[in-house]
Design an enzyme around this catalytic site. Structure first.
Site, mmCIF file in Angstrom:
data_model
loop_
_atom_site.group_PDB
_atom_site.id
_atom_site.type_symbol
_atom_site.label_atom_id
_atom_site.label_comp_id
_atom_site.label_asym_id
_atom_site.label_seq_id
_atom_site.Cartn_x
_atom_site.Cartn_y
_atom_site.Cartn_z
ATOM 1 N N TRP A 1 42.976 31.175 39.615
ATOM 2 C CA TRP A 1 41.605 31.549 39.970
ATOM 3 C C TRP A 1 40.854 32.082 38.759
ATOM 4 C CZ3 TRP A 1 38.935 31.718 44.689
ATOM 5 C CH2 TRP A 1 39.653 31.245 45.795
ATOM 6 N N GLU B 1 50.875 35.063 44.209
ATOM 7 C CA GLU B 1 52.076 34.299 43.900
ATOM 8 C C GLU B 1 52.756 34.732 42.601
ATOM 9 O OE1 GLU B 1 49.704 32.447 46.847
ATOM 10 O OE2 GLU B 1 49.078 32.805 44.784
ATOM 11 N N VAL C 1 41.784 39.591 40.227
ATOM 12 C CA VAL C 1 41.303 39.700 41.598
ATOM 13 C C VAL C 1 39.990 40.465 41.529
ATOM 14 C CG1 VAL C 1 41.817 40.418 43.959
ATOM 15 C CG2 VAL C 1 43.696 39.826 42.407
ATOM 16 N N ILE C 2 38.955 39.863 42.068
ATOM 17 C CA ILE C 2 37.633 40.486 42.036
ATOM 18 C C ILE C 2 37.261 40.904 43.453
ATOM 19 C CG2 ILE C 2 35.185 40.109 41.526
ATOM 20 C CD1 ILE C 2 36.108 38.192 39.284
ATOM 21 N N GLY D 1 33.810 41.377 49.881
ATOM 22 C CA GLY D 1 33.330 42.168 51.005
ATOM 23 C C GLY D 1 34.355 42.418 52.093
ATOM 24 N N THR D 2 35.604 42.016 51.859
ATOM 25 C CA THR D 2 36.641 42.207 52.876
ATOM 26 C C THR D 2 37.820 42.962 52.258
ATOM 27 O OG1 THR D 2 37.886 40.202 52.363
ATOM 28 C CG2 THR D 2 35.999 39.972 53.867
ATOM 29 N N HIS E 1 40.649 41.914 51.761
ATOM 30 C CA HIS E 1 41.532 40.965 51.078
ATOM 31 C C HIS E 1 41.893 41.458 49.674
ATOM 32 C CE1 HIS E 1 43.217 37.050 50.022
ATOM 33 N NE2 HIS E 1 42.500 37.085 48.907
ATOM 34 N N PHE F 1 52.106 43.645 32.559
ATOM 35 C CA PHE F 1 51.157 43.651 33.676
ATOM 36 C C PHE F 1 49.766 43.273 33.182
ATOM 37 C CE2 PHE F 1 48.411 45.722 36.842
ATOM 38 C CZ PHE F 1 48.963 45.234 38.005
ATOM 39 N N ARG G 1 37.312 42.442 30.011
ATOM 40 C CA ARG G 1 38.720 42.738 29.757
ATOM 41 C C ARG G 1 39.531 41.497 29.388
ATOM 42 N NH1 ARG G 1 36.283 46.116 32.816
ATOM 43 N NH2 ARG G 1 36.890 48.287 32.995
#
Length: 155
Positions: free
Chosen positions: A25, A59, A81-82, A85-86, A88, A113, A127
């Site tokens: 992603w 994953e 991971v951005i 609105g949930t 998730h 990491f 970043r």
């Protein structure tokens, strides 16, 4: 800025086998993280590098676990991971972080990491180690993984 006070690591990674597991992603951010990782590994003298792409950050732990079991001396886990609105975001960040922690503690194989958990795309780009970025988290993750291998070998 989170990079303030970061150590300058100069390490000799000659002979160390590293597997880089990277999510797919957010291509621009991931391209920057991968480029930084490659630069840092090359600067440390690491030449035995395998790159594996997985669909997303969720994953990363299973791929890192398989890499550790297959004989990697270190794993570098890269993802982003951005926040949306949930919830998730919270679930994926928590699962990936816990999973990567489990891999390194269970196997004794250091996992660098490089999972960015950001509120927005601008934070991720800042970043990603791209031109104009303030930080290079891909390079930092690679340096940390290799430096930990060296430190553990001294024990």
């Amino acid at each position: 800025m989170s990079g303030a006070g970061a150590p300058r690591l100069e390490i000799d990674g000659t002979g160390i086998r590293v597997v880089v597991v990277a999510a797919s992603w957010h291509t621009q951010v991931m391209d920057g993280l991968l480029a930084g990782t490659r630069r840092a590994l090359a600067a440390a003298g690491v030449t035995d590098v395998t790159e594996v792409r997985v669909p997303g950050s969720f994953e990363l732990p299973v791929a890192a676990s398989r890499a550790a079991a297959a004989g990697a001396d270190a794993v570098v886990a890269l993802g982003v991971v951005i926040r949306g609105g949930t919830p998730h975001f919270d679930y994926v960040c928590s699962a990936a972080t816990s999973g990567l922690t489990d891999v390194t503690v269970r196997t004794g194989v250091p996992v660098g990491f490089g999972l960015l958990t950001c509120d927005d795309e601008a934070q991720a780009l800042d970043r990603a180690g791209l031109e104009g970025s303030n930080e290079d988290k891909g390079a930092e993750a690679a340096e940390a993984a290799v430096a930990t291998v060296v430190a553990l070998r001294a024990l």
